[in-house]
Structure formats: structure tokens, C-alpha cells
Design a protein around this motif. Structure first.
Motif: not given
Length: 105
Positions: A83-92
Motif C-alpha cells: 500500500g505504501l509503495v502504491h501511495e508513493v508511486l501514485a503521488e509521483q
């Protein structure tokens, strides 16, 4: 046995596929990479340790999103790492496309 770094790379690929699915198209012209740690010189707008960074296209080089494995793992020990990996990628990706990151969540 799969190493932690290989498992992390797989989480990044899964998150990219989910974002592309939500967008309805592939993110052509955008590269994704994983590095262990961010550079020692943070960008002026970054406070604390960066979890990821967008490098805009420059000349013949395509835009690139980098996720920093060790800070992400440290931020999410034993919890929802995917979930955190997805959040970081979604932000970028959202930053690059001028979107709200929640639209890619």
C-alpha cells in the motif's frame, strides 16, 4: 528464496500496473526505477527522507519515477508495504500528470 529487494521490485511493478489500469492506458515515456536510498542532497521542496522522486524528462531522457526501497521499508515495517509503495508511486505519477493522487488510489 526471493530476496527482499526482488520482492520490493515486484511490489513496484504491481503498483505500476494498478495505476495504469486506473488510468486506462500504459504510462509510455515514463520509466520506473528502484534505488536503495535517496541521494544525500534532497530537493529544496523535500523535508525529511524522500520515499520517491520524479525526475522530469530532459533532452532525450524520458521522465523517471524512482522509489527508494530502504526508506519505504523502514516507514512500513511489517505493515502494508504494498500500500505504501502504491501511495508513493501514485503521488509521483499524479504530480507528473497534474492529477490528484487520490484519483490513482
Amino acid at each position: 528464496m526471493t530476496s527482499r529487494s526482488v520482492r520490493f521490485d515486484e511490489l513496484v511493478l504491481d503498483a505500476v500496473q494498478l495505476i495504469e489500469h486506473r488510468l486506462g492506458h500504459e504510462l509510455t515515456g515514463l520509466e520506473f526505477a528502484v534505488e536503495d536510498v535517496p541521494p544525500a542532497d534532497p530537493a529544496p521542496w523535500e523535508s525529511g527522507t524522500a520515499l520517491g522522486r520524479l525526475f522530469p524528462a530532459e533532452g532525450s531522457l524520458p521522465a523517471r519515477v524512482v522509489v527508494y526501497r530502504r526508506p519505504v521499508e523502514m516507514r512500513s515495517p511489517g505493515e502494508d508495504l504494498a500500500g505504501l509503495v502504491h501511495e508513493v508511486l501514485a503521488e509521483q505519477v499524479a504530480s507528473m500528470l497534474g492529477m490528484n493522487p487520490e484519483d490513482l488510489a
